[in-house]
Write a protein that holds these residues in place. Structure first.
Motif, PDB file in Angstrom:
ATOM      1  N   ALA A 212       0.827  -1.201   0.000  1.00 40.15           N
ATOM      2  CA  ALA A 212       0.000   0.000   0.000  1.00 40.15           C
ATOM      3  C   ALA A 212       0.866   1.258   0.000  1.00 40.15           C
ATOM      4  O   ALA A 212       0.555   2.241  -0.689  1.00 40.15           O
ATOM      5  N   MET A 213       1.953   1.230   0.758  1.00 41.18           N
ATOM      6  CA  MET A 213       2.868   2.376   0.773  1.00 41.18           C
ATOM      7  C   MET A 213       3.470   2.608  -0.604  1.00 41.18           C
ATOM      8  O   MET A 213       3.544   3.752  -1.087  1.00 41.18           O
TER       9      MET A 213
ATOM     10  N   HIS B  85       2.202   1.728  -3.493  1.00 40.21           N
ATOM     11  CA  HIS B  85       1.155   2.189  -4.403  1.00 40.21           C
ATOM     12  C   HIS B  85       0.871   3.672  -4.204  1.00 40.21           C
ATOM     13  O   HIS B  85       0.756   4.431  -5.186  1.00 40.21           O
ATOM     14  N   GLU B  86       0.749   4.101  -2.958  1.00 44.64           N
ATOM     15  CA  GLU B  86       0.448   5.503  -2.686  1.00 44.64           C
ATOM     16  C   GLU B  86       1.598   6.410  -3.107  1.00 44.64           C
ATOM     17  O   GLU B  86       1.377   7.505  -3.650  1.00 44.64           O
ATOM     18  N   LEU B  87       2.833   5.972  -2.873  1.00 45.45           N
ATOM     19  CA  LEU B  87       3.976   6.797  -3.257  1.00 45.45           C
ATOM     20  C   LEU B  87       4.088   6.894  -4.777  1.00 45.45           C
ATOM     21  O   LEU B  87       4.376   7.974  -5.318  1.00 45.45           O
ATOM     22  N   GLU B  88       3.862   5.789  -5.477  1.00 52.91           N
ATOM     23  CA  GLU B  88       3.845   5.843  -6.938  1.00 52.91           C
ATOM     24  C   GLU B  88       2.775   6.810  -7.434  1.00 52.91           C
ATOM     25  O   GLU B  88       2.998   7.587  -8.378  1.00 52.91           O
ATOM     26  N   HIS B  89       1.599   6.756  -6.818  1.00 55.28           N
ATOM     27  CA  HIS B  89       0.517   7.653  -7.214  1.00 55.28           C
ATOM     28  C   HIS B  89       0.913   9.113  -7.005  1.00 55.28           C
ATOM     29  O   HIS B  89       0.656   9.973  -7.868  1.00 55.28           O
ATOM     30  N   LEU B  90       1.541   9.409  -5.882  1.00 56.13           N
ATOM     31  CA  LEU B  90       1.962  10.783  -5.610  1.00 56.13           C
ATOM     32  C   LEU B  90       3.015  11.258  -6.608  1.00 56.13           C
ATOM     33  O   LEU B  90       2.949  12.380  -7.119  1.00 56.13           O
TER      34      LEU B  90
ATOM     35  N   TRP C 245      -8.119  -2.070  -0.217  1.00 58.02           N
ATOM     36  CA  TRP C 245      -7.608  -1.085   0.720  1.00 58.02           C
ATOM     37  C   TRP C 245      -6.213  -0.646   0.304  1.00 58.02           C
ATOM     38  O   TRP C 245      -5.347  -1.454   0.011  1.00 58.02           O
ATOM     39  N   GLY C 246      -6.001   0.650   0.250  1.00 60.32           N
ATOM     40  CA  GLY C 246      -4.674   1.182  -0.047  1.00 60.32           C
ATOM     41  C   GLY C 246      -4.146   0.790  -1.411  1.00 60.32           C
ATOM     42  O   GLY C 246      -2.942   0.778  -1.629  1.00 60.32           O
ATOM     43  N   GLY C 247      -5.042   0.461  -2.353  1.00 63.18           N
ATOM     44  CA  GLY C 247      -4.577   0.060  -3.675  1.00 63.18           C
ATOM     45  C   GLY C 247      -3.943  -1.304  -3.701  1.00 63.18           C
ATOM     46  O   GLY C 247      -3.207  -1.632  -4.628  1.00 63.18           O
TER      47      GLY C 247
END
Length: 437
Positions: A41-42, A44-49, A214-216
């Protein structure tokens, strides 16, 4: 990995002690899967940002050229920091595969930082190797709470690893098969050592199912939706499967050869940082080249599991060839320049890309292409036959059951080709012993 499991299996445990080992495997499956979910999830979120939010904040609908080139270089700096400032060298070399043996707890921060610097910033490597290491860390941590012999602790450390990767490979079956094939040299002694890991993978996958969405988390798994039904097996399809297996194996072998030669330039601290920085620059430039040839930069960047649907739906042979060439070169750079991650998913992408050429040129079914490309790429990258076919079968589902025989041929052709290439390699010292005429 096989040696540590074999030691545990031959330890002469009583029935009660072995039952406790299996129950501890189930217990370890929960925190190992949770750590894996948080890590994915971390990422995925960092890639998205980095690749979606940041370009939009800069007023660009897609990542501009300076981010495509600059972000992998920033990631290279993070990998260098993890490898030089933290213990554990950021995890094992990706040319070594998944990694072996229990991972000490103190290695975890360096493994996480090196994986983030590699995977979130665009390196062409997969998350499976860091997950194996982090799952092993969890297994080692849990076993310290109990009075276990070293051999038992080694088995449970491995159990944590296979719980952590169960979601990436479609559940406990592929994870268990990976465990089984990696330890075949043990013979029947493998089965007692296998059970705690298989139980941990099953329990971990149940947790992954509960956290799906959840969380991608679901976005990180290899998945291809909307494949058409494939009914019947045709002679052309079987020939295509063999051809895809051979070509995919030749590409992966060339990638690994180039990576091994690049790796030699990174010896020493200064050599490491130079090679990492140049590697980051090369990744970005290759992605830009693919875009100039009609492809998408994000089909070249990253591990490739989320880009499989994109490549299989391409309609231009030129674009597919451009993506394949640039992806293979970027994959070799990432394997050999010091980044940290797993080697499996980029090899699968290359296999599916090769099979896509048959979809465009010969009109074969995309379902067949996904099955044979996945089996060929994974077999070439891991040299594991049954795990590759099983993953391919799970990926295409019920609509692709008739494609499984072709997937078997693709995996077998890839394995035989890689084995033949290995036999052609000169043994160490042979050239030195050869006397000039």
């Amino acid at each position: 990995m096989a040696e540590t499991q074999g030691e545990a299996a031959s330890a002469g445990m009583s029935g009660a002690a072995y039952l406790r080992l299996v129950l501890l495997g189930a217990l370890i499956g929960i925190p190992a899967a949770l750590v894996a979910a948080l890590f994915l999830a971390m990422l995925h979120e960092l890639e998205h940002l980095l690749w979606d939010v940041l370009p939009q904040a800069l007023g660009a609908p897609s990542p501009p050229w300076y981010l495509v080139i600059g972000l992998p270089i920033v990631g290279a700096v993070l990998v260098w920091a993890a490898r030089t400032l933290l213990p554990g060298d950021g995890g094992h070399r990706p040319l070594e595969g998944f990694g072996r043996g229990p991972t000490p707890l103190e290695f975890a921060p360096g493994i996480v930082l090196a994986a983030v610097g590699s995977l979130a910033f665009g390196a062409v490597l997969g998350p499976e190797a860091p997950l194996v290491a982090l799952g092993s860390v969890v297994g080692v941590a849990v076993t310290r709470l109990f009075r276990l012999r070293q051999r038992e602790a080694a088995v449970l450390g491995t159990a944590g690893s296979f719980s952590a990767i169960s979601a990436l490979f479609g559940g406990p079956l592929v994870a268990g098969m990976l465990l089984l094939e990696s330890g075949l040299a043990m013979g029947t002694a493998l089965l007692p050592a296998l059970l705690p890991g298989l139980v941990a993978a099953a329990v971990g996958y149940v947790l992954f199912i509960g956290l799906d969405g959840w969380g991608g988390l679901s976005a990180t798994a290899l998945d291809v939706q909307g494949l058409p039904m494939y009914a019947g097996t045709h002679l052309l399809d079987l020939a295509v499967a063999v051809g895809v297996g051979v070509v995919a194996a030749l590409i992966v072998a060339a990638v690994r050869l180039l990576a091994a030669r690049l790796e030699g330039f990174g010896r020493g601290r200064h050599g490491m940082v130079r090679l990492l920085l140049l590697g980051g620059l090369a990744i970005g430039l290759l992605a830009q080249l693919a875009q100039a040839l009609g492809g998408n930069v994000q089909d070249v960047l990253f591990s490739g599991q989320t880009s499989v649907p994109d490549i299989i739906n391409q309609s231009s042979i030129g674009v597919v060839v451009g993506v394949l060439v640039t992806k293979a070169l970027a994959y070799a750079v990432c394997l050999g320049s010091g980044f940290r991650g797993g080697p499996v998913f980029p090899a699968i992408f290359l296999g599916v890309g090769v099979a896509t050429l048959a979809v465009i040129g010969l009109g074969v079914s995309p379902t067949l292409a996904v099955a044979v490309g996945t089996a060929a790429g994974m077999a070439a990258g891991t040299r594991l036959l049954f795990s590759s076919v099983l993953l391919a079968a799970l990926l295409v589902g019920r609509q692709g059951l008739d494609a499984v025989p072709a997937a078997v041929l693709a995996a077998a052709a890839a394995w035989i080709t890689v084995a033949a290439l290995d036999r052609r390699k000169p043994s160490p010292g042979r050239s030195a012993q050869r006397k000039p005429h």
